[in-house]
Design an enzyme around this catalytic site. Structure first.
Site, short mmCIF file in Angstrom:
data_model
loop_
_atom_site.label_atom_id
_atom_site.label_comp_id
_atom_site.label_asym_id
_atom_site.label_seq_id
_atom_site.Cartn_x
_atom_site.Cartn_y
_atom_site.Cartn_z
N PHE A 125 -7.60 9.19 -1.95
CA PHE A 125 -6.41 9.53 -2.73
C PHE A 125 -6.85 10.29 -3.97
O PHE A 125 -7.66 9.79 -4.76
CB PHE A 125 -5.65 8.27 -3.11
CG PHE A 125 -4.27 8.56 -3.58
CD1 PHE A 125 -3.30 9.03 -2.69
CD2 PHE A 125 -3.92 8.42 -4.91
CE1 PHE A 125 -2.02 9.33 -3.13
CE2 PHE A 125 -2.64 8.72 -5.34
CZ PHE A 125 -1.69 9.18 -4.45
N ASP A 195 -11.16 0.91 -7.27
CA ASP A 195 -9.71 1.06 -7.15
C ASP A 195 -9.26 0.20 -5.97
O ASP A 195 -9.65 0.44 -4.83
CB ASP A 195 -9.38 2.54 -6.91
CG ASP A 195 -7.88 2.78 -6.79
OD1 ASP A 195 -7.12 1.83 -6.53
OD2 ASP A 195 -7.47 3.95 -6.96
N TYR A 220 2.64 -2.34 -6.61
CA TYR A 220 3.89 -2.00 -5.91
C TYR A 220 3.70 -1.85 -4.41
O TYR A 220 4.67 -1.64 -3.70
CB TYR A 220 4.53 -0.73 -6.50
CG TYR A 220 3.63 0.46 -6.66
CD1 TYR A 220 3.30 1.27 -5.58
CD2 TYR A 220 3.12 0.80 -7.91
CE1 TYR A 220 2.47 2.37 -5.74
CE2 TYR A 220 2.30 1.89 -8.08
CZ TYR A 220 1.98 2.69 -7.00
OH TYR A 220 1.16 3.77 -7.16
N LYS A 221 2.46 -1.97 -3.94
CA LYS A 221 2.21 -1.88 -2.50
C LYS A 221 2.23 -3.29 -1.91
O LYS A 221 3.28 -3.90 -1.79
CB LYS A 221 0.88 -1.17 -2.26
CG LYS A 221 0.85 0.29 -2.75
CD LYS A 221 -0.53 0.91 -2.52
CE LYS A 221 -0.62 2.33 -3.06
NZ LYS A 221 0.15 3.29 -2.25
N ARG A 369 0.53 6.99 9.31
CA ARG A 369 -0.08 5.81 8.72
C ARG A 369 0.88 4.64 8.88
O ARG A 369 2.06 4.75 8.52
CB ARG A 369 -0.33 6.11 7.25
CG ARG A 369 -1.26 5.19 6.54
CD ARG A 369 -1.53 5.70 5.13
NE ARG A 369 -0.35 5.62 4.27
CZ ARG A 369 -0.39 5.61 2.94
NH1 ARG A 369 -1.55 5.70 2.30
NH2 ARG A 369 0.70 5.56 2.23
#
Lengths: 410, 410
Positions: A125, A195, A220-221, A369
């Site tokens: 990412f 991360d 938030y995931k 995904r």
């Protein structure tokens, strides 16, 4: 669609995590395989948000004395056990981008700016690289990139100050060995910032056991804190209280209400706070983290992998027949996602699935995904999602023009 | 308490802003003179927050395509007319501390790092100085302080790169002349970053008319966005698109969903965004900013000053008799607050007022601060608050032990 096989129903009947599903507010008719982008809503989070909304109305400024002000540390302590961190080693604040910047400033100051290079990962990412570039630009460091698939050891030398690495790759789901990698980086005299965006809440993260000193992540995931819920930041207790972080704000001051003219960092993780944070974002996250206290992380990992394998097993023949690449990593090197690539039609297949209520996501180029969140996905859900995938592909319904239209945000 | 005088009721009957009060959710039995710390709750903000909570549940990841992602720019455009900024000159993002850091990095890069000093103000809210110190520490600049009451001209020379100034002082309410000050700073070849925390929504701010190029502010005070609602950042259109800002995140990238390895700043104000923001904080703020579109700022200013004068007029004799200093500025040099000092008992007087439901706030040392928010305060409210102040002081009820106890956060 054929009926759910008995073997799948049997898995659900014996699932120790099955009761958690009733603690989420899930929309009807949706099979949600995108909890790795935005987690579903815990019922308790709904209530907590409503309560904080009323608290703003009724208590006004007094709300800051009623739990708002110290939420960053309180929620950090709730989050810590999920990543094997200790008490007072985690603070919930700002977002990953800002938290990486803070740590780069903090660590390079501890090193006396003796090493000029910040290393980030290619093929992952890119946000972590963007902020590494911003830090280098601002603070006078040199940014280098570890290419995807490159051996980290080849890029470590005595010029490297800090490496920013994701524990789980956002595309492939590849899980790095945190212990081995941390030891390698430390052996070269550098530090690593982990991360945990795609690992916290996805699998047991063992910060203490792996020797990790610094980490960041989002909530938030897999942690279900709500859209854009705050990030977090971890510093091992042995490495706290050693210097400033550059985004020095009044909520990170040793005495914020003394209104001293000079900045003096607060002890512990509080110095990593910046300015006034949103009380409305901490409320649903706190409720979700309380739910997480009841989760057996080993059971979570076991179910996560089993769900992913069920999805793949249902589709093995189809993927081969259709020329769709399954780039999912072996189980021991995998986060909580399955990744397929179809360069030509990947985007349209994901759109056609969404139209059927099967929500996965798409990442350029060609990547489909599917994330597996064991707290609110049953084996039956995953089996049904796989059937939809089969039907979409076999029927060619993804070729419909409406599925080719690119939206601005995907 | 005596009945409300006819002269006060008359003021309310002729108040063109009186209808706004019904658009706020105000708790019973409270006279709120602290909207300069945390604004009251618009009814529409309640509804917007509830709607976004349901949107998270029902739309899940799709919410980001339904207004969440571009909220920073959309709300910026709603906020712009309140501060006389143009379209695409304001972005709502992060907080004041972080936004000052971004601007210091952006501006000093435009200057080619040709000047080594960042100047901030003493005697004002210290957070702006804290982040100036952090920036200097990180980026290799020198921090200097303009002492309270010092003449700015004496501190400007060709070494000063940027000055960070508040338009309204948080303690005294002193309003700086933005045009005159901006011209002075520019004449010395430096730039000024204006902090509008205590002026946006408190009075008509004229960024364009005053030649201001850079500003930041918050939305949780006079703009009623909710506790810790996001900050904003303004750059005049002539000064946009000239360089990076150091907190370079993926939401500020030119093509965030292309997942390019290298950072490339987005055009316009978008480059001042960092990482993923909280959709839940933008919803109530958007509703509040929509309410603000209906406000006549000249009428707001007139009522703000009239409310402050009414409060003071009710208390002139008492303040003199009790040795309480009224340090409120003359009207033309005043924000929207009144400030009294009583070194010995200021804290206890404010606590005793809070116990009566009259909410002002206290700032060390000795300062009693009362903010006037014309949208939801009537003249009768202010008159009653003044009577409570008189009763608390004359009765000496503030001497009760319970009012001496310091809470951690005030």
């Amino acid at each position: 669609m054929p009926p759910i096989p008995e073997s799948v129903s049997e898995l659900d009947r014996h699932d120790p995590l099955a009761p958690f599903k009733a603690r989420f507010a899930l929309p009807e008719g949706v099979l949600y395989l995108d909890g790795n982008s935005l987690g579903a809503q815990p019922l308790a989070a709904r209530d907590a948000l409503a309560a904080t909304r009323d608290q703003w109305r009724d208590e006004l400024i007094k709300g800051w004395n009623q739990g708002w002000f110290d939420a960053p540390e309180r929620l950090g302590d709730l989050l810590a056990p999920l990543i094997s961190a200790g008490k007072s080693e985690v603070v919930v604040t700002d977002n990953i981008t800002l938290n990486i910047f803070k740590l780069l400033g903090y660590i390079t100051e501890l090193q006396g700016r003796s090493r000029p290079v910040i290393l980030s990962e290619g093929g992952n990412f890119p946000a972590d690289g963007y902020i590494a570039q911003g830090f280098c630009h601002c603070a006078g460091f040199e940014h280098q990139v570890l290419p995807e698939g490159g051996a980290l050891a080849d890029y470590l030398d005595d010029r490297v100050a800090v490496v920013v690495l994701s524990q789980v790759n956002y595309r492939t789901g590849r899980l790095r060995d945190m212990s081995e990698t941390t030891a390698l980086v430390h052996a070269h005299g550098a530090e690593v910032v982990w991360d945990l965006a795609h690992s916290a809440g996805a699998l047991p993260v063992n910060l203490h056991g792996s020797g990790a000193r610094y980490a960041v992540g989002c909530t938030y995931k897999y942690l279900n804190g709500g859209p854009g819920a705050p990030g977090f930041l971890y510093v091992h207790s042995d490495h706290q209280n050693r210097g400033w972080q550059p985004l020095s704000g009044w909520h990170g001051h040793a005495a914020p209400f003394a209104f001293d003219g000079d900045y003096a960092p607060a002890a512990g993780m509080t110095r990593f706070r910046t300015g006034t944070h949103s009380a409305l974002t901490y409320a649903p996250l706190e409720a979700s983290l309380q739910l997480w206290q009841d989760v057996d992380m080993a059971a979570l990992r076991k179910k996560s992998l089993a769900l992913g394998e069920l999805f793949r097993d249902c589709l093995t023949d189809l993927l081969e027949a259709e020329g769709i690449d399954d780039i999912t990593m072996p189980q021991e090197e995998r986060g909580s996602q399955v990744a397929f690539i179809h360069r030509e039609h990947g985007y349209a297949i994901v759109q056609a699935l969404i139209a059927r209520g099967v929500i996965g996501d798409y990442r350029e180029p060609g990547l489909m995904r599917f994330g597996f969140t064991p707290l609110y996905l049953s084996y039956a859900d995953v089996w049904q999602a796989a059937q939809h995938f089969r039907e979409v592909v076999e029927s060619r319904e993804y070729l419909e023009a409406r599925f080719q239209i690119r939206s601005e945000v995907t």
